[in-house]
Design an enzyme around this catalytic site. Structure first.
Site, PDB file in Angstrom:
ATOM      1  N   ASP A 149       0.818  -1.216   0.000  1.00  0.00           N
ATOM      2  CA  ASP A 149       0.000   0.000   0.000  1.00  0.00           C
ATOM      3  C   ASP A 149       0.850   1.264   0.000  1.00  0.00           C
ATOM      4  OD1 ASP A 149       0.933  -0.444   2.570  1.00  0.00           O
ATOM      5  OD2 ASP A 149      -1.017  -0.838   3.428  1.00  0.00           O
TER       6      ASP A 149
ATOM      7  N   ASN B 241      -7.368  -2.750  14.513  1.00  0.00           N
ATOM      8  CA  ASN B 241      -8.763  -3.071  14.186  1.00  0.00           C
ATOM      9  C   ASN B 241      -8.879  -4.267  13.239  1.00  0.00           C
ATOM     10  OD1 ASN B 241      -7.910  -2.018  11.780  1.00  0.00           O
ATOM     11  ND2 ASN B 241      -9.405  -0.359  11.668  1.00  0.00           N
TER      12      ASN B 241
ATOM     13  N   HIS C 127      -7.229  -4.686  10.367  1.00  0.00           N
ATOM     14  CA  HIS C 127      -7.015  -4.449   8.938  1.00  0.00           C
ATOM     15  C   HIS C 127      -5.726  -5.110   8.455  1.00  0.00           C
ATOM     16  CE1 HIS C 127      -4.842  -0.410   9.899  1.00  0.00           C
ATOM     17  NE2 HIS C 127      -3.939  -1.144   9.287  1.00  0.00           N
TER      18      HIS C 127
ATOM     19  N   GLU D 277      -9.713  -2.002   5.462  1.00  0.00           N
ATOM     20  CA  GLU D 277     -10.329  -1.690   6.750  1.00  0.00           C
ATOM     21  C   GLU D 277     -11.547  -2.589   6.991  1.00  0.00           C
ATOM     22  OE1 GLU D 277      -8.864   0.113   8.822  1.00  0.00           O
ATOM     23  OE2 GLU D 277      -8.363   2.126   8.141  1.00  0.00           O
TER      24      GLU D 277
HETATM   25  C1  GLP Z   1      -0.404   0.245   8.457  1.00  0.00           C
HETATM   26  C2  GLP Z   1      -0.177  -0.616   7.218  1.00  0.00           C
HETATM   27  C3  GLP Z   1      -0.395  -2.075   7.507  1.00  0.00           C
HETATM   28  C4  GLP Z   1       0.314  -2.479   8.786  1.00  0.00           C
HETATM   29  C5  GLP Z   1      -0.200  -1.664   9.940  1.00  0.00           C
HETATM   30  C6  GLP Z   1       0.417  -2.065  11.267  1.00  0.00           C
HETATM   31  O1  GLP Z   1      -1.751   0.539   8.644  1.00  0.00           O
HETATM   32  N1  GLP Z   1      -0.994  -0.221   6.130  1.00  0.00           N
HETATM   33  O2  GLP Z   1       0.065  -2.835   6.411  1.00  0.00           O
HETATM   34  O3  GLP Z   1       0.116  -3.842   9.014  1.00  0.00           O
HETATM   35  O4  GLP Z   1       0.101  -0.309   9.653  1.00  0.00           O
HETATM   36  O5  GLP Z   1       1.457  -1.208  11.623  1.00  0.00           O
HETATM   37  P1  GLP Z   1       2.476  -1.488  12.782  1.00  0.00           P
HETATM   38  O6  GLP Z   1       3.389  -2.555  12.311  1.00  0.00           O
HETATM   39  O7  GLP Z   1       3.204  -0.162  12.942  1.00  0.00           O
HETATM   40  O8  GLP Z   1       1.709  -1.879  13.982  1.00  0.00           O
END
Ligand code: GLP
Length: 232
Positions: free
Chosen positions: A66, A132, A134, A139
Site C-alpha cells: 500500500d 482493528n 485491517h 479496513e
Molecule cells: C499500516 C499498514 C499495515 C500495517 C499496519 C500495522 O496501517 N498499512 O500494512 O500492518 O500499519 O502497523 P504497525 O506494524 O506499525 O503496527
C-alpha cells in the site's frame, strides 16, 4: 490440507531470525521470485536483519501492499521512503513496486498495480495487522473480493498511524491498497504481530468466525499461512 502454523516467539529479534531462515530456504529452493512486502513498525527489525544478512534478492521482484495518496516517494512519511530507508537502500532487488502516491488518475493507478500483480504472482506475502484487524489498508467492512483500490482510512487507523507523522504534516486519509483478493492469491502468507494491542486481531484470527468486521479472519481460508507472534 491447508497449512496454518502459529510460531510463538519471545520478541521481534527471534521473529526476524525465523523470517530470515524461511526466506533463505525458499531462495535456495529457487521458489522465491516475487515477494510481497509490508510497512509499519512491525517490519523494522525484520528488515534490519534482512539488510544485514547475506541473502541475495537481486533476482527477486518486490511488491508493497500500500501507499498513502498524495505523498511523494521523497516524503519521509511515504511508504516508498520507508522501504528505501529500511530495506531497498541496503539490499538490491531485481525490481521494486509500490503504488504511486502521486498518481493523478486513481482508478488507472489501481488497475495498473493490479495488472502488475497478476503478471507477477506473489510467492510470499508479508503482512502486519492493524489494531482493528485491517490487513494492508483493507479496513473493517472491505469486501473479501476486493482487488487494488482506494481505501478511506478509519479514525482508528488515522489515530494509530498519525503518531509517525510530524506535527507539520497531516496524515492522508486515503491510500492505495492491494485488495483482500489480491493478497489471498499469494502462495504463502507470513503474518507478524507483536504486543498486546494486536491481541484482539490475533484472537479473531484464531477464533472460529470469518467476518468482514475483522479483515484478518479471511486468512483462515488461505492454504498456507504462518503467524509469527509474541501473543500467547
Ligand atoms: C499500516 C499498514 C499495515 C500495517 C499496519 C500495522 O496501517 N498499512 O500494512 O500492518 O500499519 O502497523 P504497525 O506494524 O506499525 O503496527
Amino acid at each position: 490440507m491447508a497449512f496454518f502454523e502459529v510460531i510463538h516467539v519471545a520478541d521481534q529479534q527471534e521473529a526476524a531470525i525465523i523470517v530470515q531462515e524461511k526466506l533463505e530456504k525458499d531462495l535456495q529452493a529457487d521458489t522465491l521470485h516475487v515477494l510481497g512486502l509490508a510497512t509499519g513498525s512491525t517490519m523494522i527489525p525484520i528488515y534490519k536483519r534482512l539488510a544485514e544478512s547475506s541473502l541475495d534478492f537481486s533476482e527477486v521482484t518486490a511488491f508493497n501492499l500500500d501507499e498513502y495518496i498524495g505523498l511523494e516517494p521523497t516524503n519521509i512519511n511515504s511508504y516508498a521512503y520507508f522501504m528505501q530507508e529500511h530495506l531497498f537502500g541496503h539490499k538490491p532487488f531485481k525490481e521494486t513496486n509500490i503504488p504511486n502516491g502521486k498518481a493523478l488518475d486513481l482508478e488507472a493507478e489501481c488497475a495498473r498495480y493490479e495488472n502488475q500483480l497478476n503478471e507477477h504472482p506473489l510467492d510470499i506475502q508479508f503482512l502486519g495487522v492493524g489494531e482493528n484487524g485491517h490487513i494492508a489498508f483493507n479496513e473493517p467492512g472491505t469486501s473479501f473480493d476486493s482487488v487494488t483500490h482506494v481505501a478511506n482510512l478509519t479514525d482508528s487507523t488515522l489515530g494509530v498511524n498519525s503518531q509517525y507523522f510530524g506535527d507539520k504534516e497531516e496524515i492522508p486519509n486515503t491510500a492505495f491498497t492491494m485488495g483482500i483478493a489480491s493478497i489471498m492469491k499469494a502462495k504463502k502468507i507470513i503474518l507478524l504481530a507483536f504486543g498486546e494491542k494486536k491481541r484482539p486481531a490475533i484472537e479473531a484470527l484464531l477464533g472460529d468466525t470469518i467476518t468482514k468486521e475483522w479483515p484478518i479472519t479471511i486468512l483462515k481460508k488461505h492454504p498456507h499461512v504462518t503467524i509469527i507472534t509474541d501473543i500467547k
